[in-house]
Design an enzyme around this catalytic site. Structure first.
Site, PDB file in Angstrom:
ATOM      1  N   THR A  30      45.464  -4.459   8.261  1.00  0.00           N
ATOM      2  CA  THR A  30      45.573  -4.313   6.801  1.00  0.00           C
ATOM      3  C   THR A  30      45.538  -2.821   6.486  1.00  0.00           C
ATOM      4  OG1 THR A  30      44.543  -6.425   6.290  1.00  0.00           O
ATOM      5  CG2 THR A  30      44.240  -4.673   4.661  1.00  0.00           C
ATOM      6  N   ARG A  42      46.724 -19.540   1.737  1.00  0.00           N
ATOM      7  CA  ARG A  42      45.453 -18.810   1.718  1.00  0.00           C
ATOM      8  C   ARG A  42      45.661 -17.371   1.205  1.00  0.00           C
ATOM      9  NH1 ARG A  42      43.647 -13.801   4.199  1.00  0.00           N
ATOM     10  NH2 ARG A  42      41.419 -13.988   4.558  1.00  0.00           N
ATOM     11  N   GLY A  53      38.416 -11.528   5.040  1.00  0.00           N
ATOM     12  CA  GLY A  53      38.585 -11.598   3.595  1.00  0.00           C
ATOM     13  C   GLY A  53      37.712 -12.585   2.856  1.00  0.00           C
ATOM     14  N   GLY A  87      43.494 -13.660   0.737  1.00  0.00           N
ATOM     15  CA  GLY A  87      42.269 -12.954   1.134  1.00  0.00           C
ATOM     16  C   GLY A  87      41.738 -12.057   0.029  1.00  0.00           C
ATOM     17  N   ASP A  88      40.938 -11.094   0.430  1.00  0.00           N
ATOM     18  CA  ASP A  88      40.271 -10.219  -0.531  1.00  0.00           C
ATOM     19  C   ASP A  88      41.154  -9.072  -1.020  1.00  0.00           C
ATOM     20  OD1 ASP A  88      40.166  -9.291   2.203  1.00  0.00           O
ATOM     21  OD2 ASP A  88      38.924  -7.634   1.490  1.00  0.00           O
ATOM     22  N   THR A  90      38.753  -3.683   4.299  1.00  0.00           N
ATOM     23  CA  THR A  90      39.490  -4.438   5.318  1.00  0.00           C
ATOM     24  C   THR A  90      38.497  -5.201   6.176  1.00  0.00           C
ATOM     25  OG1 THR A  90      40.919  -4.327   7.257  1.00  0.00           O
ATOM     26  CG2 THR A  90      39.576  -2.380   6.815  1.00  0.00           C
ATOM     27  N   GLY A  91      38.842  -6.450   6.469  1.00  0.00           N
ATOM     28  CA  GLY A  91      37.937  -7.272   7.266  1.00  0.00           C
ATOM     29  C   GLY A  91      38.159  -8.731   6.958  1.00  0.00           C
TER      30      GLY A  91
END
Ligand code: ASP
Length: 305
Positions: A171, A199, A225, A201-202, A222-223
């Site tokens: 990301t 889906r 989410g 994510g964050d 980043t990680g």
């Protein structure tokens, strides 16, 4: 004073899987994106333009999980998410689940600047893109052999290294402070390999993966989410500064090393405040990252230094 930080994802990336050659490729890619953003700031441009240029550069590079190098969904497609925020006005724009947009960060910015909305998704976002003169790219634009192999490993049930580790790395994001004292943040991603059911994510969620407020700081995360959404990571960091009086570095460290691990959340963030202070922290093995402050040399790192 001005400054910029960028990331190209965080996670478990065993050094044994990182050849010297590969590491050089990543470093060169980070340097190029950092230069693209820095040139804007050096020329007196806005932080908003600097984060846009840096992220577009990373989206165009197949090494990263955003734009061209986005990971594959379970069905073998690509669904891209991105968000941008202007710290001076708290305006924000985001897109999620787009499948034909070469540079989702540019579309997110167009949503912010030319629509009445903050977040658009899927076909509606692409209809809006067409109405604003964007060209749609064919799905094949996002095909890269390496990402396809990662999907095949996950489909084959290889949960060892892949599922939550290498699968989402890459990301991209940027945060910047411009000469006028304004902050901006941008994040773009293909999400998690093998994701299903549209889906999200964050990264495109304002306050989770992306936030900027001139009264505190600009953050791109980043990680994993799902956890970053639950912890409202980016806004939490800003709130700790604004309401808790924490300096940037402490606010970032509390969230990355206390809040996230409490929920088993792996990853990292980059952040910058109005003094040009930069924090780049991660609780994973590594985070592709780079930063440069006015008049200083660029710093580029992957593992802990
Ligand atoms: N945060 C991204 C997502 O969950 C993935 C990543 O940053 O690695 O979509």
């Amino acid at each position: 004073m001005f400054g910029l930080a960028i990331h190209g994802g965080a996670g478990t990336m065993p050094r044994t899987e990182m050849s010297a050659e590969r590491e050089l490729e990543y470093r060169a890619a980070l340097a190029a994106a950092l230069d693209a953003g820095y040139a804007v700031l050096q020329g007196g441009g806005t932080s908003l333009e600097a984060v846009t240029r840096a992220v577009v550069n990373l989206e165009d590079n197949p090494l990263f999980n955003a734009g061209r190098g986005s990971v594959f969904t379970h069905d073998g497609g690509n669904e891209l998410d991105a968000a941008i925020m202007d710290g001076s006005s708290l305006r924000a724009g985001a897109v999620c689940g787009v499948t034909h947009i070469r540079n989702p960060i540019e579309l997110a910015r167009t949503v912010m600047e030319h629509s009445d909305y903050v977040m658009l998704s899927g076909t509606g976002a692409e209809e809006f893109a067409l109405s604003r003169g964007f060209a749609l790219v064919p799905r094949s634009y996002f095909y890269t052999p390496e990402r396809w192999r990662q999907l095949e490993r996950i489909r084959a049930g290889d949960t060892g290294l892949s599922a939550l580790t290498i699968s989402h790395i890459g990301t991209v994001g940027a945060v910047a402070l411009d000469e006028a004292g304004h902050l901006a943040a941008a994040t773009s991603t293909g999400g998690m390999t093998g994701k299903r059911y549209n889906r999200i994510g964050d990264s495109p969620i304002i306050g989770a993966g992306t936030y900027a407020d001139d009264r505190s700081c600009a953050v791109s995360a980043t990680g994993h989410g799902e956890i970053f959404i639950r912890a409202a990571v980016a806004h939490d960091i800003c709130a700790r500064m604004r309401f808790g009086g924490r300096p940037l570095r402490e606010a970032v460290r509390e969230v990355v090393f206390e809040e996230l691990p409490a929920l088993n959340g792996e990853g990292g963030v980059i952040a910058i405040d109005r003094q040009g202070e930069i924090a780049m922290e991660f609780n994973s093995e590594g985070m592709f990252r780079a930063a440069r402050s006015a008049g200083q040399a660029a710093q580029i790192s992957i593992y802990r230094t």
